[in-house]
Design an enzyme around this catalytic site. Structure first.
Site, short mmCIF file in Angstrom:
data_model
loop_
_atom_site.label_atom_id
_atom_site.label_comp_id
_atom_site.label_asym_id
_atom_site.label_seq_id
_atom_site.Cartn_x
_atom_site.Cartn_y
_atom_site.Cartn_z
N ASN A 22 20.64 -0.28 -12.58
CA ASN A 22 21.01 -1.25 -13.62
C ASN A 22 22.11 -0.76 -14.56
O ASN A 22 22.83 -1.56 -15.16
CB ASN A 22 19.76 -1.70 -14.39
CG ASN A 22 18.95 -2.71 -13.58
OD1 ASN A 22 19.42 -3.19 -12.55
ND2 ASN A 22 17.76 -3.04 -14.03
N HIS B 186 10.15 0.12 -25.23
CA HIS B 186 9.54 -0.90 -24.38
C HIS B 186 8.92 -0.22 -23.16
O HIS B 186 9.53 -0.14 -22.11
CB HIS B 186 10.61 -1.91 -23.95
CG HIS B 186 10.07 -3.03 -23.14
ND1 HIS B 186 9.09 -3.87 -23.60
CD2 HIS B 186 10.36 -3.45 -21.89
CE1 HIS B 186 8.81 -4.77 -22.67
NE2 HIS B 186 9.57 -4.52 -21.61
P1 A3D Z 1 16.21 -11.56 -11.26
O1 A3D Z 1 15.47 -12.81 -10.98
O2 A3D Z 1 16.44 -10.62 -10.13
O3 A3D Z 1 17.61 -11.95 -11.92
C1 A3D Z 1 18.60 -11.01 -12.14
C2 A3D Z 1 19.91 -11.69 -11.80
O4 A3D Z 1 20.97 -10.80 -12.14
C3 A3D Z 1 20.05 -12.03 -10.31
O5 A3D Z 1 20.33 -13.41 -10.15
C4 A3D Z 1 21.23 -11.17 -9.87
O6 A3D Z 1 22.03 -11.77 -8.86
C5 A3D Z 1 21.99 -11.02 -11.18
N1 A3D Z 1 22.95 -9.91 -11.18
C6 A3D Z 1 22.86 -8.73 -10.54
N2 A3D Z 1 23.98 -8.02 -10.77
C7 A3D Z 1 24.76 -8.75 -11.58
C8 A3D Z 1 26.04 -8.55 -12.15
N3 A3D Z 1 26.73 -7.42 -11.96
N4 A3D Z 1 26.55 -9.54 -12.92
C9 A3D Z 1 25.87 -10.68 -13.15
N5 A3D Z 1 24.64 -10.93 -12.63
C10 A3D Z 1 24.11 -9.97 -11.85
O7 A3D Z 1 15.49 -10.71 -12.43
P2 A3D Z 1 14.72 -11.29 -13.71
O8 A3D Z 1 15.50 -12.40 -14.29
O9 A3D Z 1 13.28 -11.45 -13.40
O10 A3D Z 1 14.83 -9.99 -14.67
C11 A3D Z 1 16.07 -9.59 -15.18
C12 A3D Z 1 15.98 -8.23 -15.90
O11 A3D Z 1 15.13 -8.35 -17.02
C13 A3D Z 1 15.39 -7.11 -15.05
O12 A3D Z 1 16.10 -5.91 -15.28
C14 A3D Z 1 13.97 -6.96 -15.57
O13 A3D Z 1 13.43 -5.68 -15.38
C15 A3D Z 1 14.20 -7.27 -17.03
N6 A3D Z 1 13.01 -7.67 -17.80
C16 A3D Z 1 12.90 -7.17 -19.06
C17 A3D Z 1 11.82 -7.52 -19.84
C18 A3D Z 1 11.70 -6.99 -21.23
O14 A3D Z 1 10.74 -7.27 -21.91
C19 A3D Z 1 12.72 -6.11 -21.76
C20 A3D Z 1 10.83 -8.38 -19.34
C21 A3D Z 1 10.98 -8.87 -18.06
C22 A3D Z 1 12.09 -8.51 -17.27
#
Ligand code: A3D
Length: 310
Positions: free
Chosen positions: A97, A177
Site C-alpha cells: 500500500n 489503529h
Molecule cells: P477494495 O474494495 O479492494 O478497494 C480498494 C480500491 O482501490 C480498489 O478498487 C482498487 O482497484 C483501488 N486501487 C488500487 N490501487 C490504486 C491506485 N494506485 N489508485 C487508485 N485506486 C487504486 O478495498 P476496501 O475499499 O475494502 O478498503 C480500502 C482500504 O481501506 C484498505 O487498505 C483497507 O485495509 C482499508 N480499511 C481501513 C479501515 C480503517 O479503519 C482505517 C477500515 C476498513 C478498511
C-alpha cells in the site's frame, strides 16, 4: 458553486462513500480508480446517478482513472490500496500500500493541492504519515480515519451490551489503529451516567477487547475483504465537519507535534475538524494506567511509521 469530493479508490468503501456523500448532498463526486477498474468506477457512478431520482439528491457523480478529473477537489478521501485478507495483519499490507499511496500522493498534490485529505488505507497510521511526507501538505489538511470508526465501534458495543440507544453513548478511543488502541472507560458516559457505574469491570474489559479486535472480527466473518459500511460513514462524518464547518470533535489520526508527548507521528487523538481542517487537538489528562496503555500504542505506531523509511 457545489463542493467537489474526490474518492481515490472506488472499491468497497469507495462506493459506499459515494453513496452517502450523494445522499447528504456534500457536493459533486469523482470516483477515481486504476485504469483496470475505470469502467467499474464509471459504472458505479452511473448507477448512483440513476438512483438520484428516488434518493432525492442533486449531485453529479463520475468515474475516472485520470487525476485531471479531480482538479480543484475540496475533499479527497483515499481508500486506494489492498484490503486485509483473513490471517493478514495491517502491517503485512505496508509495502504494497505504500507504493499505491505514493502514486496517489503525487496525483493529489498536482491536481487538488488545497483539499482536506482523509486517509483510510491501511496500515492507517503509517499510510497517513506517508501521505503527509509525500505531499508536504500542512498538518491541518491531513487526517487519518481510524479513531472515528474505533469510537463508533466502542459506542455500538456498549449500546448493544446495555440495551440502550447508541445516541446516548459518548466516549473516545485513543492511539493507533490496531489491537493496542486505547478505549477510555473512565471517560465514557451513557446519557451522562459514567459507564464505570452501570457496567461491571468484566463487561467493560470484554467490550474494550472487542473494540480493539473489531476490525479482525469483521475480516474473519467476511472471509474476504474488510469492513466497509462503518469505515465509510466515519470518513463522511469527518468530511462533513470540514465542508459544513461543524466543528465536531472526532478522534482521528492527526499529526502530533508535542501533544501527548509525541513528536512527528500521526496518532489517534480527539481533534476538532472545522473549515480549517484539523483545527485543534485536545489533550486529556490520563491516569498512570491509561498513559501506560497509550505509550504502548505509540510505540507500535512509531515502529510501523519507521518502516515507511520516509
Ligand atoms: P477494495 O474494495 O479492494 O478497494 C480498494 C480500491 O482501490 C480498489 O478498487 C482498487 O482497484 C483501488 N486501487 C488500487 N490501487 C490504486 C491506485 N494506485 N489508485 C487508485 N485506486 C487504486 O478495498 P476496501 O475499499 O475494502 O478498503 C480500502 C482500504 O481501506 C484498505 O487498505 C483497507 O485495509 C482499508 N480499511 C481501513 C479501515 C480503517 O479503519 C482505517 C477500515 C476498513 C478498511
Amino acid at each position: 458553486m457545489r463542493k467537489k469530493i474526490a474518492l481515490i479508490g472506488g472499491g468497497q468503501i469507495g462506493q459506499i462513500l459515494a453513496m452517502i456523500a450523494a445522499q447528504k448532498e456534500l457536493g459533486d463526486i469523482v470516483i477515481l480508480d486504476i485504469p483496470e477498474f475505470e469502467n467499474p468506477a464509471k459504472g458505479k457512478a452511473l448507477d448512483l446517478m440513476e438512483m438520484a431520482p428516488h434518493g432525492n439528491y442533486d449531485a453529479f457523480i463520475t468515474g475516472t482513472s485520470d487525476y485531471k478529473d479531480i482538479a480543484g477537489a475540496d475533499v479527497v478521501i483515499v481508500t486506494a490500496g489492498r484490503p486485509r485478507q483473513a490471517g493478514m495483519t495491517r502491517e503485512d499490507l505496508l509495502a504494497v500500500n505504500l507504493k499505491i499511496i505514493s502514486t496517489v500522493a503525487a496525483g493529489v498534490k498536482q491536481y487538488a493541492p488545497n483539499a482536506f485529505c482523509i486517509i483510510i488505507t491501511n496500515p492507517l497510521d503509517a499510510m497517513v504519515y506517508s501521505f503527509y511526507k509525500l505531499t508536504g501538505f500542512p498538518r491541518n489538511r491531513i487526517a487519518g480515519m481510524a479513531g472515528t470508526l474505533d469510537t463508533a465501534r466502542w459506542r455500538a458495543f456498549i449500546a448493544m451490551e446495555l440495551g440502550v440507544s447508541v445516541a446516548d453513548v459518548a466516549g473516545t478511543v485513543l492511539g493507533g489503529h490496531g489491537p493496542d488502541m486505547v478505549p477510555l472507560p473512565r471517560l465514557t458516559t451513557v446519557g451522562g451516567v459514567p459507564l464505570t457505574e452501570i457496567a461491571t469491570k468484566e463487561q467493560i474489559d470484554r467490550l474494550a477487547l472487542r473494540t480493539r479486535e473489531a476490525g479482525t472480527e469483521i475480516v474473519k466473518l467476511f472471509g474476504k475483504g474488510s469492513a466497509f459500511f462503518s469505515p465509510a460513514w466515519s470518513a463522511i462524518v469527518m468530511a462533513e465537519s470540514y465542508l459544513r464547518d461543524k466543528r465536531r470533535i472526532l478522534p482521528c489520526a492527526a499529526l502530533c507535534q508535542g501533544e501527548y508527548g509525541v513528536n512527528g507521528l500521526f496518532i489517534g487523538v480527539p481533534a476538532m475538524i472545522s473549515a480549517n481542517g484539523v483545527e485543534k487537538i485536545y489533550e486529556i489528562k490520563l491516569t498512570e494506567d491509561e498513559n501506560a496503555l497509550l505509550q504502548k500504542t505509540i510505540a507500535g505506531v512509531k515502529k510501523t511509521t519507521e518502516e515507511t523509511k520516509l
